[in-house]
Design a protein around this motif. Structure first.
Motif, PDB file in Angstrom:
ATOM      1  N   MET A   1       0.843  -1.188   0.000  1.00 61.69           N
ATOM      2  CA  MET A   1       0.000   0.000   0.000  1.00 61.69           C
ATOM      3  C   MET A   1       0.882   1.244   0.000  1.00 61.69           C
ATOM      4  O   MET A   1       1.786   1.387   0.807  1.00 61.69           O
ATOM      5  N   SER A   2       0.635   2.173  -0.962  1.00 62.51           N
ATOM      6  CA  SER A   2       1.396   3.419  -1.035  1.00 62.51           C
ATOM      7  C   SER A   2       0.457   4.590  -0.765  1.00 62.51           C
ATOM      8  O   SER A   2      -0.659   4.635  -1.279  1.00 62.51           O
ATOM      9  N   ASN A   3       0.926   5.519   0.058  1.00 62.63           N
ATOM     10  CA  ASN A   3       0.123   6.687   0.409  1.00 62.63           C
ATOM     11  C   ASN A   3       0.739   7.945  -0.171  1.00 62.63           C
ATOM     12  O   ASN A   3       1.966   8.069  -0.267  1.00 62.63           O
ATOM     13  N   GLU A   4      -0.134   8.891  -0.546  1.00 58.20           N
ATOM     14  CA  GLU A   4       0.307  10.188  -1.044  1.00 58.20           C
ATOM     15  C   GLU A   4      -0.580  11.266  -0.448  1.00 58.20           C
ATOM     16  O   GLU A   4      -1.752  11.026  -0.165  1.00 58.20           O
ATOM     17  N   LEU A   5      -0.017  12.451  -0.270  1.00 57.62           N
ATOM     18  CA  LEU A   5      -0.757  13.585   0.248  1.00 57.62           C
ATOM     19  C   LEU A   5      -0.683  14.693  -0.793  1.00 57.62           C
ATOM     20  O   LEU A   5       0.401  14.990  -1.309  1.00 57.62           O
ATOM     21  N   VAL A   6      -1.836  15.289  -1.118  1.00 57.15           N
ATOM     22  CA  VAL A   6      -1.880  16.417  -2.046  1.00 57.15           C
ATOM     23  C   VAL A   6      -2.460  17.603  -1.295  1.00 57.15           C
ATOM     24  O   VAL A   6      -3.555  17.514  -0.733  1.00 57.15           O
ATOM     25  N   ILE A   7      -1.724  18.717  -1.266  1.00 54.78           N
ATOM     26  CA  ILE A   7      -2.115  19.876  -0.467  1.00 54.78           C
ATOM     27  C   ILE A   7      -2.285  21.081  -1.386  1.00 54.78           C
ATOM     28  O   ILE A   7      -1.351  21.499  -2.076  1.00 54.78           O
ATOM     29  N   ASP A   8      -3.493  21.624  -1.398  1.00 56.32           N
ATOM     30  CA  ASP A   8      -3.821  22.791  -2.216  1.00 56.32           C
ATOM     31  C   ASP A   8      -3.929  24.009  -1.307  1.00 56.32           C
ATOM     32  O   ASP A   8      -4.853  24.116  -0.495  1.00 56.32           O
ATOM     33  N   VAL A   9      -2.966  24.913  -1.422  1.00 56.39           N
ATOM     34  CA  VAL A   9      -2.942  26.123  -0.586  1.00 56.39           C
ATOM     35  C   VAL A   9      -3.530  27.288  -1.366  1.00 56.39           C
ATOM     36  O   VAL A   9      -3.053  27.627  -2.451  1.00 56.39           O
ATOM     37  N   THR A  10      -4.597  27.895  -0.839  1.00 59.67           N
ATOM     38  CA  THR A  10      -5.227  29.069  -1.440  1.00 59.67           C
ATOM     39  C   THR A  10      -5.195  30.197  -0.409  1.00 59.67           C
ATOM     40  O   THR A  10      -4.893  29.963   0.767  1.00 59.67           O
ATOM     41  N   PRO A  11      -5.504  31.430  -0.820  1.00 59.30           N
ATOM     42  CA  PRO A  11      -5.471  32.540   0.146  1.00 59.30           C
ATOM     43  C   PRO A  11      -6.382  32.349   1.354  1.00 59.30           C
ATOM     44  O   PRO A  11      -6.082  32.847   2.442  1.00 59.30           O
ATOM     45  N   ASN A  12      -7.502  31.631   1.172  1.00 63.26           N
ATOM     46  CA  ASN A  12      -8.486  31.522   2.247  1.00 63.26           C
ATOM     47  C   ASN A  12      -8.444  30.207   3.010  1.00 63.26           C
ATOM     48  O   ASN A  12      -8.885  30.137   4.158  1.00 63.26           O
ATOM     49  N   GLU A  13      -7.956  29.135   2.369  1.00 63.41           N
ATOM     50  CA  GLU A  13      -7.999  27.841   3.027  1.00 63.41           C
ATOM     51  C   GLU A  13      -6.943  26.899   2.475  1.00 63.41           C
ATOM     52  O   GLU A  13      -6.314  27.170   1.446  1.00 63.41           O
TER      53      GLU A  13
END
Length: 518
Positions: A1-13
């Motif tokens: 099992m492989s895990n990945e994290l995707v993080i979307d940074v916007t001005p508000n959240e």
């Protein structure tokens, strides 16, 4: 099992997506000004005692008073209260729990009216975030979480995670922590501490104690309600709780946040420091990595999962209902019982994913396809327990009834994740009336001229739905894009954004900042 994290940074959240084997299994949104998160410690003030509920309402600064039940005070509430009074009197200087003589435990059958009084200052921790019309749920049994350990002030107990199976390892960890922990501090040893050396655990333990004691240094200057010690942000908390050797990549679209996360990972798992990938480009990160498509296919009332089978997920005031349907699938040679078992086993995996993805809490009732065999019902129950074993949230599962119903309870500490997947009608924009679609390109051209008139920048980008972008770029030499470039004396790029509504479009400057039409 492989895990990945995707993080979307916007001005508000900040939006965080957790993937397992490329499949989306968790999604969370964190406002940049998030308050009253689980784990935050506040200096509050008692507003009202409710003898009938054996509880009190506490002012912690939220628009609604927070709720604190007597049973959530914790056995050592008297010691906590004594320490707080000393800290307020001495401004926290030279105060140490290790030097205190702990007070007797409170009576577990006692009354709130005999323990607290209106106007009293009290130290509380958020146990459940504000949900719907309710304020935060509080407790006064303080805990401070680290990666390997959870520190419990005013306790002397050492507890070991039940997920550590080795009896020898449990004994080693218990003896180790008992020998290094300061007096009057309890410790919960987390699963990831298995196999860790004494130096690493001792360093983290000292750090947690220091973090607790430093938060009281200037407490006298705080006018309640006030935050005393904040839980780390959601991204770091997720990394702290789940980062392990199965993580292969962490994608993020903000350079500063990427640097912070790299530094944090280096401090807790140096061997994983290179898995952070900074993603750039005009296309949103969730579109680039296919997350947006998974979100829109995973939320909503109906969710397909295998060979035409699907779930229907409904929400009521009292509980959630999940109905399993086989759809139009059929296999030659398979009788009804074996076919029902196959669909139900596949449904169990998808239901477990949906509970984590939507963060559904409270009571969940699942209506599986009817099976006559008790053995098959047991197989489905065992499968559900297996797939729910990956869920970090506390839960309880009851066996299937003879009617094929399964009851699940899942702890609810945050509002349920709800993503609106239905889009506004691309032709009428919700008004019920439309303008001729043939005029869309004329409208884009007019607005482009307005942008050019108000901007000195001659390098612009138009982002639109793929169908509209394809029409504007249609052709080899004579395209609408080239005509506009030539007429207006600009350099225009046209980008396809799959998450846009059909007739949605926006203009951006050379720094990828959206241009508002004046």
């Amino acid at each position: 099992m492989s895990n990945e994290l995707v993080i979307d940074v916007t001005p508000n959240e900040i939006v965080i997506a957790l993937l397992s084997n490329k499949q989306l299994i968790e999604l969370s949104r964190e406002k940049n000004n998030l308050q009253f998160a689980v784990g935050d410690i506040y200096l509050g003030k008692v507003k009202k005692i409710m003898p009938g509920l054996n509880a009190a309402f506490i002012d912690v600064g939220y628009e609604k008073d927070a709720f604190l039940h007597y049973l959530d005070l914790g056995h050592q509430f008297r010691s906590l209260s004594k320490f707080l009074q000393q800290a307020l009197a001495k401004n926290g200087r030279n105060l140490s729990i290790s030097k205190m003589k702990l007070e007797p435990d409170i009576d577990k059958n006692g009354k709130m009216s005999e323990t607290l009084k209106s106007g009293q200052h009290i130290l509380v921790q958020v146990a459940k975030e504000p949900i719907s019309t309710k304020g935060p749920r509080l407790c006064s049994e303080i805990s401070i979480a680290g990666r390997n350990l959870v520190l419990m002030p005013f306790s002397d107990k050492v507890s070991i995670s039940q997920k550590i199976s080795s009896t020898e390892e449990k004994l080693r960890l218990k003896q180790l922590l008992q020998s290094i922990k300061p007096k009057n501090y309890g410790v919960i040893v987390r699963t990831v501490a298995e196999g860790k050396r004494v130096a690493e655990l001792d360093k983290e333990l000292r750090s947690l104690v220091e973090k607790w004691e430093e938060s009281f240094e200037h407490i006298r200057d705080l006018n309640p309600p006030k935050l005393v010690l904040g839980e780390m942000d959601r991204t770091s908390a997720i990394l702290r709780d789940i980062l392990n050797s199965s993580f292969e990549n962490i994608y993020i679209n903000d350079a500063n946040a990427a640097k912070d996360i790299t530094n944090y990972i280096t401090s807790i798992a140096p061997e994983k420091s290179k898995i952070v990938k900074y993603i750039t480009g005009d296309v949103p990160i969730f579109d680039q990595l296919g997350i947006d498509k998974q979100i829109k296919s995973s939320f909503g009332k109906t969710v397909s999962f295998k060979n035409g089978a699907y779930l229907i997920i409904e929400h009521t005031e009292a509980f959630h209902v999940v109905d399993v349907n086989s759809g139009n699938r059929s296999k030659a040679g398979n009788d009804q019982e074996s076919s029902a078992l196959e669909v139900n086993l596949a449904a169990a995996g998808e239901i477990a994913r949906q509970l984590r993805l939507r963060d559904m809490g409270g009571i969940i009732v699942v209506d599986f396809i009817d099976m006559h065999s008790a053995e098959n019902r047991q197989k489905v129950f065992d499968k559900m327990k297996e797939v729910m074993g990956l869920d970090r949230t506390k839960h309880n599962i009851l066996p299937l009834s003879k009617f094929g119903l399964m009851q699940i309870t899942r702890q609810r500490v945050r509002p349920e994740m709800n993503v609106e997947i239905q889009e506004t009608c691309p032709t009428c924009l919700g008004s019920g009336k439309i303008t001729p679609s043939v005029l869309l390109t004329d409208q884009i051209e007019q607005n482009l001229k307005r942008v050019v008139a108000q901007q000195s920048d001659r390098k612009l980008t138009l982002k639109a739905h793929p169908f509209v972008a394809a029409y504007i770029n249609k052709g080899i030499w004579k395209t609408l894009r080239r005509e506009w470039q030539s007429e207006l004396g600009i350099k225009l790029s046209v980008r396809e954004i799959p998450s846009y509504d059909m007739l949605e479009y926006k203009f951006f400057d050379k720094n990828n900042q959206e241009i508002e039409l004046i």
